[in-house]
Design a protein around this motif. Structure first.
Motif, PDB file in Angstrom:
ATOM      1  N   GLU A 167       1.669  19.909  -5.104  1.00 46.99           N
ATOM      2  CA  GLU A 167       0.269  19.532  -4.854  1.00 46.99           C
ATOM      3  C   GLU A 167      -0.584  20.764  -4.572  1.00 46.99           C
ATOM      4  OE1 GLU A 167       0.447  16.599  -1.725  1.00 46.99           O
ATOM      5  OE2 GLU A 167       0.719  14.949  -3.157  1.00 46.99           O
ATOM      6  N   GLN A 212       2.161   1.743  -3.563  1.00 44.19           N
ATOM      7  CA  GLN A 212       1.106   2.253  -4.441  1.00 44.19           C
ATOM      8  C   GLN A 212       0.843   3.730  -4.193  1.00 44.19           C
ATOM      9  OE1 GLN A 212       1.283  -0.396  -6.804  1.00 44.19           O
ATOM     10  NE2 GLN A 212      -0.462   0.891  -7.227  1.00 44.19           N
ATOM     11  N   GLU A 213       0.799   4.119  -2.935  1.00 43.76           N
ATOM     12  CA  GLU A 213       0.564   5.525  -2.616  1.00 43.76           C
ATOM     13  C   GLU A 213       1.716   6.399  -3.123  1.00 43.76           C
ATOM     14  OE1 GLU A 213      -0.509   8.319   1.210  1.00 43.76           O
ATOM     15  OE2 GLU A 213      -0.977   6.180   1.289  1.00 43.76           O
ATOM     16  N   SER A 253       3.253  10.126  -9.660  1.00 41.86           N
ATOM     17  CA  SER A 253       2.647  10.222 -10.995  1.00 41.86           C
ATOM     18  C   SER A 253       2.072  11.616 -11.222  1.00 41.86           C
ATOM     19  CB  SER A 253       1.541   9.180 -11.165  1.00 41.86           C
ATOM     20  OG  SER A 253       2.082   7.889 -11.190  1.00 41.86           O
ATOM     21  N   ASN A 254       1.368  12.131 -10.225  1.00 42.42           N
ATOM     22  CA  ASN A 254       0.805  13.480 -10.339  1.00 42.42           C
ATOM     23  C   ASN A 254       1.916  14.514 -10.480  1.00 42.42           C
ATOM     24  OD1 ASN A 254      -1.820  12.541 -10.097  1.00 42.42           O
ATOM     25  ND2 ASN A 254      -1.856  12.801  -7.887  1.00 42.42           N
ATOM     26  N   ILE A 310       3.695   5.725  -5.692  1.00 46.34           N
ATOM     27  CA  ILE A 310       3.599   5.750  -7.157  1.00 46.34           C
ATOM     28  C   ILE A 310       2.530   6.752  -7.603  1.00 46.34           C
ATOM     29  CG2 ILE A 310       2.908   4.394  -9.182  1.00 46.34           C
ATOM     30  CD1 ILE A 310       4.293   1.960  -7.706  1.00 46.34           C
ATOM     31  N   GLU A 311       1.369   6.743  -6.960  1.00 41.70           N
ATOM     32  CA  GLU A 311       0.298   7.684  -7.321  1.00 41.70           C
ATOM     33  C   GLU A 311       0.726   9.128  -7.091  1.00 41.70           C
ATOM     34  OE1 GLU A 311      -3.373   6.605  -5.373  1.00 41.70           O
ATOM     35  OE2 GLU A 311      -3.138   4.520  -6.022  1.00 41.70           O
ATOM     36  N   THR A 312       1.356   9.381  -5.939  1.00 42.20           N
ATOM     37  CA  THR A 312       1.803  10.731  -5.618  1.00 42.20           C
ATOM     38  C   THR A 312       2.818  11.220  -6.634  1.00 42.20           C
ATOM     39  OG1 THR A 312       1.406  10.363  -3.253  1.00 42.20           O
ATOM     40  CG2 THR A 312       2.914  12.147  -3.830  1.00 42.20           C
ATOM     41  N   ILE A 342       4.531   2.668 -15.831  1.00 42.47           N
ATOM     42  CA  ILE A 342       3.213   3.062 -15.330  1.00 42.47           C
ATOM     43  C   ILE A 342       2.585   4.086 -16.269  1.00 42.47           C
ATOM     44  CG2 ILE A 342       1.967   4.077 -13.370  1.00 42.47           C
ATOM     45  CD1 ILE A 342       3.285   1.367 -12.723  1.00 42.47           C
ATOM     46  N   SER A 343       3.399   5.013 -16.763  1.00 38.22           N
ATOM     47  CA  SER A 343       2.954   6.054 -17.691  1.00 38.22           C
ATOM     48  C   SER A 343       4.184   6.528 -18.465  1.00 38.22           C
ATOM     49  CB  SER A 343       2.323   7.222 -16.917  1.00 38.22           C
ATOM     50  OG  SER A 343       3.321   7.910 -16.168  1.00 38.22           O
ATOM     51  N   SER A 370       0.832  -1.210   0.000  1.00 35.71           N
ATOM     52  CA  SER A 370       0.000   0.000   0.000  1.00 35.71           C
ATOM     53  C   SER A 370       0.865   1.258   0.000  1.00 35.71           C
ATOM     54  CB  SER A 370      -0.971   0.002   1.172  1.00 35.71           C
ATOM     55  OG  SER A 370      -0.282  -0.010   2.402  1.00 35.71           O
TER      56      SER A 370
END
Length: 170
Positions: free
Chosen positions: A133, A31-32, A38-39, A34-36, A67-68, A28
């Motif tokens: 952010e 994943q968090e 990515s933005n 990676i998401e952070t 991932i992108s 987890s």
């Protein structure tokens, strides 16, 4: 395009909110992260390589997952640390393109700096991410407020007068 190499577990263990997640698990937290990132990468236009140690996993081979266009996740092979992988990549491209390495390991920072990369501690990167952010949220808020349409902008003057009369009569 700036290339950023992130020592994944070093960042997870340094950032508030990742290491202290309730029901915390490495999956987890990964994943968090990676998401952070990515933005952040999409906003800044940087290519980020998130490197996780798998050197203690018996029989592990190097795994890369795109991932992108901006994010590539790497799990090192057995016997190779994230530091080893990052050093090898910085050796390969460090003086040819703009490279930043994110780790709080001071020895690693010195090594990659000598090989042509800029270094940033995990906490410095955390503050950079939080700053971006806030910029993203501000931009979204601004765009949302620009798209708001008021009734008086869409209704003719005589109808507005009639509505005002109705409002005052109550």
């Amino acid at each position: 395009m700036k290339n950023i190499f992130v020592d994944g577990y070093n960042v997870i263990n340094s950032w508030p909110g990742l290491k202290d997640v309730k029901g915390y698990s490495f999956e987890s937290a990964r994943q968090e992260l990676i998401e952070t990132l990515s933005n952040y990468a999409a906003y800044k236009g940087h290519k980020i390589f998130i490197v996780f140690d798998a050197h203690m996993v018996s029989g592990s081979i190097e795994k890369r997952e795109k991932i992108s266009d901006y994010i590539i996740v790497i799990f090192t092979r057995e016997g190779e640390t994230a530091d080893n992988f990052i050093e090898r990549e910085v050796n390969r491209i460090g003086r040819k393109s703009e490279v930043c390495v994110v780790t709080s390991d001071s020895l690693e920072q010195q090594i990659v700096f000598q090989r042509g990369a800029v270094r940033m501690s995990s906490i410095e990167f955390y503050h950079e991410i939080k700053s971006v952010e806030l910029k993203i949220k501000s931009r979204i808020r601004k765009k949302y407020s620009e798209k708001r349409h008021r009734l008086q902008d869409r209704v003719s003057e005589n109808i507005l007068e009639e509505l005002e009369k109705i409002r005052r009569s109550k």
